[in-house]
Design a protein around this motif. Structure first.
Motif, mmCIF file in Angstrom:
data_model
loop_
_atom_site.group_PDB
_atom_site.id
_atom_site.type_symbol
_atom_site.label_atom_id
_atom_site.label_comp_id
_atom_site.label_asym_id
_atom_site.label_seq_id
_atom_site.Cartn_x
_atom_site.Cartn_y
_atom_site.Cartn_z
ATOM 1 N N ALA A 221 1.360 5.239 -9.120
ATOM 2 C CA ALA A 221 0.471 6.113 -9.885
ATOM 3 C C ALA A 221 1.254 7.269 -10.503
ATOM 4 O O ALA A 221 1.005 7.667 -11.653
ATOM 5 C CB ALA A 221 -0.644 6.636 -8.993
ATOM 6 N N GLU A 222 2.210 7.804 -9.765
ATOM 7 C CA GLU A 222 3.046 8.885 -10.289
ATOM 8 C C GLU A 222 3.888 8.396 -11.468
ATOM 9 O O GLU A 222 4.045 9.109 -12.473
ATOM 10 C CB GLU A 222 3.962 9.425 -9.193
ATOM 11 C CG GLU A 222 3.222 10.151 -8.069
ATOM 12 C CD GLU A 222 4.147 10.511 -6.919
ATOM 13 O OE1 GLU A 222 5.388 10.354 -7.083
ATOM 14 O OE2 GLU A 222 3.644 10.935 -5.860
ATOM 15 N N HIS B 213 0.824 -1.210 0.000
ATOM 16 C CA HIS B 213 0.000 0.000 0.000
ATOM 17 C C HIS B 213 0.860 1.263 0.000
ATOM 18 O O HIS B 213 0.520 2.265 -0.660
ATOM 19 C CB HIS B 213 -0.926 -0.006 1.217
ATOM 20 C CG HIS B 213 -1.948 1.090 1.203
ATOM 21 N ND1 HIS B 213 -3.091 1.042 0.416
ATOM 22 C CD2 HIS B 213 -1.985 2.289 1.848
ATOM 23 C CE1 HIS B 213 -3.788 2.152 0.592
ATOM 24 N NE2 HIS B 213 -3.145 2.922 1.451
ATOM 25 N N SER B 214 1.993 1.208 0.666
ATOM 26 C CA SER B 214 2.866 2.379 0.768
ATOM 27 C C SER B 214 3.518 2.750 -0.557
ATOM 28 O O SER B 214 4.064 3.848 -0.698
ATOM 29 C CB SER B 214 3.958 2.126 1.811
ATOM 30 O OG SER B 214 4.752 1.010 1.440
ATOM 31 N N GLN B 215 3.488 1.857 -1.538
ATOM 32 C CA GLN B 215 4.118 2.123 -2.836
ATOM 33 C C GLN B 215 3.115 2.515 -3.916
ATOM 34 O O GLN B 215 3.516 2.877 -5.031
ATOM 35 C CB GLN B 215 4.892 0.887 -3.303
ATOM 36 C CG GLN B 215 6.049 0.493 -2.407
ATOM 37 C CD GLN B 215 6.748 -0.770 -2.883
ATOM 38 O OE1 GLN B 215 6.438 -1.305 -3.948
ATOM 39 N NE2 GLN B 215 7.674 -1.276 -2.097
ATOM 40 N N GLN B 216 1.836 2.460 -3.609
ATOM 41 C CA GLN B 216 0.836 2.625 -4.661
ATOM 42 C C GLN B 216 0.749 4.050 -5.193
ATOM 43 O O GLN B 216 0.525 4.261 -6.393
ATOM 44 C CB GLN B 216 -0.519 2.125 -4.158
ATOM 45 C CG GLN B 216 -0.526 0.618 -3.948
ATOM 46 C CD GLN B 216 -1.825 0.082 -3.376
ATOM 47 O OE1 GLN B 216 -2.852 0.778 -3.370
ATOM 48 N NE2 GLN B 216 -1.811 -1.141 -2.878
ATOM 49 N N ASP B 217 0.927 5.053 -4.344
ATOM 50 C CA ASP B 217 0.919 6.431 -4.833
ATOM 51 C C ASP B 217 2.101 6.679 -5.767
ATOM 52 O O ASP B 217 1.964 7.352 -6.795
ATOM 53 C CB ASP B 217 0.965 7.424 -3.663
ATOM 54 C CG ASP B 217 -0.353 7.501 -2.900
ATOM 55 O OD1 ASP B 217 -1.374 7.017 -3.439
ATOM 56 O OD2 ASP B 217 -0.361 8.041 -1.783
#
Length: 221
Positions: A62-63, A55-59
Motif C-alpha cells: 500500500a505504501e 499478509h505481512s507485505q500488504q502494508d
C-alpha cells in the motif's frame, strides 16, 4: 466471459540475496510487480486483477502504491503457505462464470499477444499454458550418471496459465501434494488435459541478480 488474473507475488528474495522481496525490487524506477500488472491492464483495461501477497507485505505494498501513485484497480488476497494455497485463497474472489489466469508477479515481460492467445484458447479448451522451446542440450540424471535426451520432447513452461474458473476452483478443492508445482499440474491431477500455446522468450521469471540486469536491458530496448 469475464476475465480475471491472479497475480501471485509471495517471493522472499532469497535467491536474489536482498532483504526486499523480489516482487518489490525496482526496474526502471518502478517495482517489478507494478510492471507485471501494467502488462495485463494494457491487454484488457477491464480485466479483474487479484494480487496475492503475504499478509505481512500488504502494508508495504500500500505504501508503494501511494509513493508511485499507482492506481490500477485490484484486490489483494492473502498469500498462503505454498503457491497452491495462495492461488486457492485468490480464487475466493472469483464468484461468477469466468476465465482465470494465474501469473507470476515477477514476470513483467509477458507480451500482450501471449496473454490474448492464452485467454482466447482457454475459452475453447478450458485449460491452457504458454510454453517455449528449449535451446540448450538437456541431460537426464540417472543413478549417479547422466544421459542426453531429445530436447524437442520437452518445453519450458511460463505463465499466465489460464483456465475456466469452475474447472480451476474444482481442481483447487483437492488435497495439496508436493507434486503440485504449478496450476497445470493441479488441473491435470483431475484428468483434465492441458493445451499448450506459444509463449514469448522475454517472459522470464526474475529471481536472481542476473535476471535484474536482463530486465533492465529489456526496458532499455
Amino acid at each position: 466471459m469475464t476475465e480475471y488474473v491472479l497475480i501471485v507475488a509471495g517471493g522472499k528474495g532469497l535467491r536474489m540475496g536482498t532483504e526486499l522481496p523480489k516482487q518489490f525490487l525496482p526496474i526502471g524506477g518502478k517495482p517489478v510487480l507494478m510492471r507485471t500488472m501494467e502488462a495485463f491492464y494494457a491487454y484488457n483495461q477491464n480485466i479483474r486483477m487479484i494480487v496475492v501477497l503475504p499478509h505481512s507485505q500488504q502494508d508495504f505494498w500500500a505504501e508503494l502504491c501511494a509513493k508511485h501513485r499507482f492506481v490500477l484497480p485490484h484486490r489483494v488476497a492473502d498469500g498462503g503457505e505454498t503457491r497452491f494455497h495462495s492461488v486457492k485463497n485468490g480464487l475466493e474472489w472469483v464468484n461468477e462464470p469466468a476465465l482465470v489466469g494465474v501469473h507470476d508477479g515477477v514476470r513483467p515481460f509477458v507480451s500482450q499477444e501471449v496473454i490474448a492467445r492464452c485467454y482466447r484458447e482457454a475459452a475453447l479448451r478450458k485449460a491452457v499454458i504458454p510454453v517455449i522451446d528449449i535451446v540448450e542440450t538437456v541431460r537426464h540424471l540417472v543413478s549417479g550418471s547422466s544421459v542426453t535426451v531429445n530436447r524437442n520432447d520437452y518445453k519450458l513452461v511460463q505463465t499466465p496459465q489460464v483456465f475456466d474458473a469452475s474447472l480451476l476452483k474444482e481442481a483447487y478443492r483437492q488435497v495439496y501434494v508436493p507434486e503440485f508445482t504449478d496450476d497445470a499440474s493441479v488441473v491435470e491431477a483431475m484428468g483434465q488435459p492441458v493445451a499448450l500455446v506459444e509463449g514469448n522468450r522475454e517472459n522470464m521469471k526474475i529471481t536472481t541478480p542476473f535476471d535484474l540486469k536482463i530486465a533492465s536491458a529489456l526496458l532499455g530496448e
